[in-house]
Scaffold this motif. Structure first.
Motif, PDB file in Angstrom:
ATOM      1  N   ALA A   1       0.828  -1.205   0.000  1.00  0.00           N
ATOM      2  CA  ALA A   1       0.000   0.000   0.000  1.00  0.00           C
ATOM      3  C   ALA A   1       0.863   1.255   0.000  1.00  0.00           C
ATOM      4  O   ALA A   1       0.580   2.220  -0.732  1.00  0.00           O
ATOM      5  N   ILE A   2       1.930   1.239   0.800  1.00  0.00           N
ATOM      6  CA  ILE A   2       2.824   2.401   0.853  1.00  0.00           C
ATOM      7  C   ILE A   2       3.506   2.608  -0.489  1.00  0.00           C
ATOM      8  O   ILE A   2       3.613   3.745  -1.001  1.00  0.00           O
ATOM      9  N   ALA A   3       3.976   1.523  -1.098  1.00  0.00           N
ATOM     10  CA  ALA A   3       4.619   1.633  -2.411  1.00  0.00           C
ATOM     11  C   ALA A   3       3.645   2.176  -3.452  1.00  0.00           C
ATOM     12  O   ALA A   3       4.016   2.976  -4.327  1.00  0.00           O
ATOM     13  N   GLY A   4       2.357   1.774  -3.362  1.00  0.00           N
ATOM     14  CA  GLY A   4       1.352   2.271  -4.292  1.00  0.00           C
ATOM     15  C   GLY A   4       1.110   3.763  -4.132  1.00  0.00           C
ATOM     16  O   GLY A   4       0.932   4.487  -5.127  1.00  0.00           O
ATOM     17  N   ILE A   5       1.115   4.248  -2.887  1.00  0.00           N
ATOM     18  CA  ILE A   5       0.934   5.674  -2.638  1.00  0.00           C
ATOM     19  C   ILE A   5       2.083   6.475  -3.225  1.00  0.00           C
ATOM     20  O   ILE A   5       1.887   7.512  -3.880  1.00  0.00           O
ATOM     21  N   VAL A   6       3.304   6.001  -3.006  1.00  0.00           N
ATOM     22  CA  VAL A   6       4.477   6.704  -3.545  1.00  0.00           C
ATOM     23  C   VAL A   6       4.425   6.739  -5.065  1.00  0.00           C
ATOM     24  O   VAL A   6       4.745   7.755  -5.700  1.00  0.00           O
ATOM     25  N   LYS A   7       3.995   5.634  -5.675  1.00  0.00           N
ATOM     26  CA  LYS A   7       3.884   5.585  -7.133  1.00  0.00           C
ATOM     27  C   LYS A   7       2.867   6.619  -7.638  1.00  0.00           C
ATOM     28  O   LYS A   7       3.106   7.313  -8.637  1.00  0.00           O
ATOM     29  N   LYS A   8       1.730   6.730  -6.932  1.00  0.00           N
ATOM     30  CA  LYS A   8       0.727   7.731  -7.308  1.00  0.00           C
ATOM     31  C   LYS A   8       1.293   9.141  -7.175  1.00  0.00           C
ATOM     32  O   LYS A   8       1.086  10.004  -8.035  1.00  0.00           O
ATOM     33  N   GLN A   9       2.002   9.382  -6.067  1.00  0.00           N
ATOM     34  CA  GLN A   9       2.551  10.718  -5.832  1.00  0.00           C
ATOM     35  C   GLN A   9       3.566  11.100  -6.899  1.00  0.00           C
ATOM     36  O   GLN A   9       3.597  12.236  -7.372  1.00  0.00           O
ATOM     37  N   ARG A  10       4.385  10.140  -7.290  1.00  0.00           N
ATOM     38  CA  ARG A  10       5.382  10.411  -8.327  1.00  0.00           C
ATOM     39  C   ARG A  10       4.722  10.745  -9.665  1.00  0.00           C
ATOM     40  O   ARG A  10       5.229  11.566 -10.437  1.00  0.00           O
ATOM     41  N   ALA A  11       3.583  10.087  -9.934  1.00  0.00           N
ATOM     42  CA  ALA A  11       2.890  10.289 -11.202  1.00  0.00           C
ATOM     43  C   ALA A  11       1.939  11.480 -11.155  1.00  0.00           C
ATOM     44  O   ALA A  11       1.300  11.805 -12.164  1.00  0.00           O
ATOM     45  N   GLY A  12       1.838  12.124  -9.990  1.00  0.00           N
ATOM     46  CA  GLY A  12       0.946  13.263  -9.857  1.00  0.00           C
ATOM     47  C   GLY A  12      -0.508  12.880  -9.751  1.00  0.00           C
ATOM     48  O   GLY A  12      -1.400  13.711  -9.963  1.00  0.00           O
ATOM     49  N   GLY A  13      -0.782  11.613  -9.409  1.00  0.00           N
ATOM     50  CA  GLY A  13      -2.160  11.144  -9.307  1.00  0.00           C
ATOM     51  C   GLY A  13      -2.780  11.497  -7.967  1.00  0.00           C
ATOM     52  O   GLY A  13      -2.081  11.811  -6.994  1.00  0.00           O
ATOM     53  N   ALA A  14      -4.106  11.442  -7.922  1.00  0.00           N
ATOM     54  CA  ALA A  14      -4.835  11.750  -6.694  1.00  0.00           C
ATOM     55  C   ALA A  14      -4.893  10.515  -5.797  1.00  0.00           C
ATOM     56  O   ALA A  14      -5.004   9.386  -6.281  1.00  0.00           O
ATOM     57  N   LEU A  15      -4.803  10.757  -4.498  1.00  0.00           N
ATOM     58  CA  LEU A  15      -4.913   9.669  -3.540  1.00  0.00           C
ATOM     59  C   LEU A  15      -6.385   9.374  -3.255  1.00  0.00           C
ATOM     60  O   LEU A  15      -7.238  10.250  -3.378  1.00  0.00           O
ATOM     61  N   SER A  16      -6.676   8.149  -2.877  1.00  0.00           N
ATOM     62  CA  SER A  16      -8.043   7.732  -2.592  1.00  0.00           C
ATOM     63  C   SER A  16      -8.241   7.623  -1.078  1.00  0.00           C
ATOM     64  O   SER A  16      -7.266   7.581  -0.322  1.00  0.00           O
ATOM     65  N   PRO A  17      -9.493   7.583  -0.613  1.00  0.00           N
ATOM     66  CA  PRO A  17      -9.738   7.429   0.826  1.00  0.00           C
ATOM     67  C   PRO A  17      -9.088   6.180   1.412  1.00  0.00           C
ATOM     68  O   PRO A  17      -8.706   6.172   2.587  1.00  0.00           O
ATOM     69  N   SER A  18      -8.962   5.122   0.610  1.00  0.00           N
ATOM     70  CA  SER A  18      -8.342   3.890   1.119  1.00  0.00           C
ATOM     71  C   SER A  18      -6.855   4.066   1.396  1.00  0.00           C
ATOM     72  O   SER A  18      -6.246   3.239   2.083  1.00  0.00           O
ATOM     73  N   ASP A  19      -6.248   5.132   0.871  1.00  0.00           N
ATOM     74  CA  ASP A  19      -4.825   5.387   1.124  1.00  0.00           C
ATOM     75  C   ASP A  19      -4.580   6.047   2.476  1.00  0.00           C
ATOM     76  O   ASP A  19      -3.460   6.014   2.996  1.00  0.00           O
ATOM     77  N   GLU A  20      -5.621   6.646   3.051  1.00  0.00           N
ATOM     78  CA  GLU A  20      -5.448   7.457   4.254  1.00  0.00           C
ATOM     79  C   GLU A  20      -4.787   6.731   5.425  1.00  0.00           C
ATOM     80  O   GLU A  20      -3.911   7.299   6.089  1.00  0.00           O
ATOM     81  N   PRO A  21      -5.149   5.458   5.721  1.00  0.00           N
ATOM     82  CA  PRO A  21      -4.527   4.797   6.885  1.00  0.00           C
ATOM     83  C   PRO A  21      -3.014   4.615   6.751  1.00  0.00           C
ATOM     84  O   PRO A  21      -2.344   4.370   7.767  1.00  0.00           O
ATOM     85  N   TYR A  22      -2.499   4.737   5.529  1.00  0.00           N
ATOM     86  CA  TYR A  22      -1.078   4.451   5.302  1.00  0.00           C
ATOM     87  C   TYR A  22      -0.230   5.715   5.159  1.00  0.00           C
ATOM     88  O   TYR A  22       0.993   5.619   5.113  1.00  0.00           O
ATOM     89  N   LEU A  23      -0.867   6.889   5.090  1.00  0.00           N
ATOM     90  CA  LEU A  23      -0.124   8.104   4.798  1.00  0.00           C
ATOM     91  C   LEU A  23       0.936   8.415   5.847  1.00  0.00           C
ATOM     92  O   LEU A  23       2.029   8.879   5.526  1.00  0.00           O
ATOM     93  N   SER A  24       0.621   8.152   7.119  1.00  0.00           N
ATOM     94  CA  SER A  24       1.577   8.468   8.177  1.00  0.00           C
ATOM     95  C   SER A  24       2.817   7.583   8.121  1.00  0.00           C
ATOM     96  O   SER A  24       3.833   7.895   8.749  1.00  0.00           O
ATOM     97  N   LEU A  25       2.741   6.473   7.367  1.00  0.00           N
ATOM     98  CA  LEU A  25       3.859   5.542   7.299  1.00  0.00           C
ATOM     99  C   LEU A  25       4.766   5.785   6.092  1.00  0.00           C
ATOM    100  O   LEU A  25       5.878   5.261   6.050  1.00  0.00           O
ATOM    101  N   VAL A  26       4.280   6.590   5.134  1.00  0.00           N
ATOM    102  CA  VAL A  26       5.013   6.762   3.879  1.00  0.00           C
ATOM    103  C   VAL A  26       6.414   7.305   4.117  1.00  0.00           C
ATOM    104  O   VAL A  26       7.395   6.821   3.526  1.00  0.00           O
ATOM    105  N   ASN A  27       6.524   8.289   4.995  1.00  0.00           N
ATOM    106  CA  ASN A  27       7.824   8.928   5.210  1.00  0.00           C
ATOM    107  C   ASN A  27       8.809   8.053   5.976  1.00  0.00           C
ATOM    108  O   ASN A  27       9.983   8.412   6.122  1.00  0.00           O
TER     109      ASN A  27
END
Length: 336
Positions: A113-139
């Motif tokens: 899930a974290i890798a998917g969020i980073v991939k979206k961020q790199r591509a400039g894509g929008a995050l979905s509500p299902s990404d929210e629980p993982y955002l604090s772990l990305v960094n």
């Protein structure tokens, strides 16, 4: 989806999954049949155990909750470990009061899930509500670790420690009565971290607990993952891609098997063959579940003093054990 006999829109499939109407088994979405002897296993009652084949009953659930607070499962990618544990914890919690219920920590799901969020961020894509629980772990994951993971390798031990401790601080884990670890530890240093008290659960240093090792031949694993990749189509997991799957298996042999070698043969370790010849995928899943439950029942049926001794006397105990002593619960030190 073909197993259901028709195609479901993605949103409808997600709803059916969340409502417990379908489950993903060995590369296929399958309907969940509920009620009576067909619940979970779809087979008649076993005359020797007095329960449906592959089905956890209240008595075994109560024994497990009484003696095992932490349970850890190991197995190579594609072994069916996640499928086995998902069904087990669902049935286990169905027989337990809220304060005793277990949570499963599946580190691989968090890492994907974290890798998917980073991939979206790199591509400039929008995050979905299902990404929210993982955002604090990305960094917490350095870019170098993300690159290694996307190629089928394992993240650094230091990153794994940071993420696991952060996950265990979340409310769902802090309020749980017990924990099932799936995918952690993966290396000898991570196993050593449990001895050193580096991982905490509900205010305690976390021990390995009762342990399951699921074994499946490499050729069967690669075939299973290939089938899962083909069946999932556009929704396939990136780490199921054939080349990545081979690298993940190689990483398991190189990094995780040396750790498992330390554990094999211990009295608190259950070893299980996760491959059954001559059965359909659905029948094989039920058979492996049944073998697991029978082995678990045999382990928990030991005399209480022998069982407590087995669960307490492990080579990888925390230093606090010498000061505070241990309850007859795998993985939980005595408070105070």
């Amino acid at each position: 989806l073909a197993a259901l006999g028709f195609r479901l829109p993605k949103a409808e499939l997600q709803r059916a999954f969340e409502d417990g109407e379908v489950e993903y088994l060995e590369g296929q979405w399958m309907p969940i049949i509920r009620g009576g002897a067909e619940d979970w296993s779809g087979t008649d009652s076993d005359q020797t155990t007095g329960r449906p084949r592959g089905q956890l009953n209240p008595q075994l659930a109560a024994q497990f909750a009484q003696h095992v607070r932490a349970f850890t499962a190991f197995g190579p990618p594609g072994a069916g470990k996640g499928t086995l544990l998902d069904a087990f914890i669902e049935q286990l919690n169905a027989h337990l009061p809220p304060e005793q219920r277990y949570v499963k920590l599946e580190t691989g799901a968090y890492f994907r899930a974290i890798a998917g969020i980073v991939k979206k961020q790199r591509a400039g894509g929008a995050l979905s509500p299902s990404d929210e629980p993982y955002l604090s772990l990305v960094n917490l994951i350095p870019l170098a670790d993300l690159e290694i993971m996307q190629q089928g390798g394992l993240m650094s031990d230091a990153t794994a420690f940071a993420i696991v401790n952060a996950i265990l601080e979340q409310p769902a884990y802090r309020q749980a009565g017990g924990i099932i670890l799936d995918g952690f530890p993966r290396t000898v240093p991570q196993l050593q971290a449990l001895q050193d008290g580096s991982i905490h659960f509900n205010g305690h240093t976390l021990a390995l607990g009762l342990t399951l090792i699921l074994d499946v031949p490499d050729e069967v694993l690669l075939e299973r993952v290939a089938q899962r990749w083909d069946a999932a189509g556009a929704e396939a997991r990136a780490d199921d891609a054939p080349e990545v799957a081979r690298k993940r298996l190689a990483a398991y042999h190189a990094e995780t098997e040396p750790m498992i070698a330390v554990l094999r043969g211990r009295p608190d370790v259950i070893e299980l063959d996760g491959h059954v010849e001559g059965l359909s995928p659905e029948e094989s899943i039920v058979e492996v579940r049944e073998r697991f439950l029978q082995t678990l029942q045999t382990f928990l049926d030991q005399p209480v003093d022998e069982l407590s001794s087995t669960l307490e006397a492990r080579a990888w105990q925390q230093p606090l054990a010498a000061v505070f002593g241990w309850l007859p619960l795998a993985g939980v030190p005595l408070e105070g």
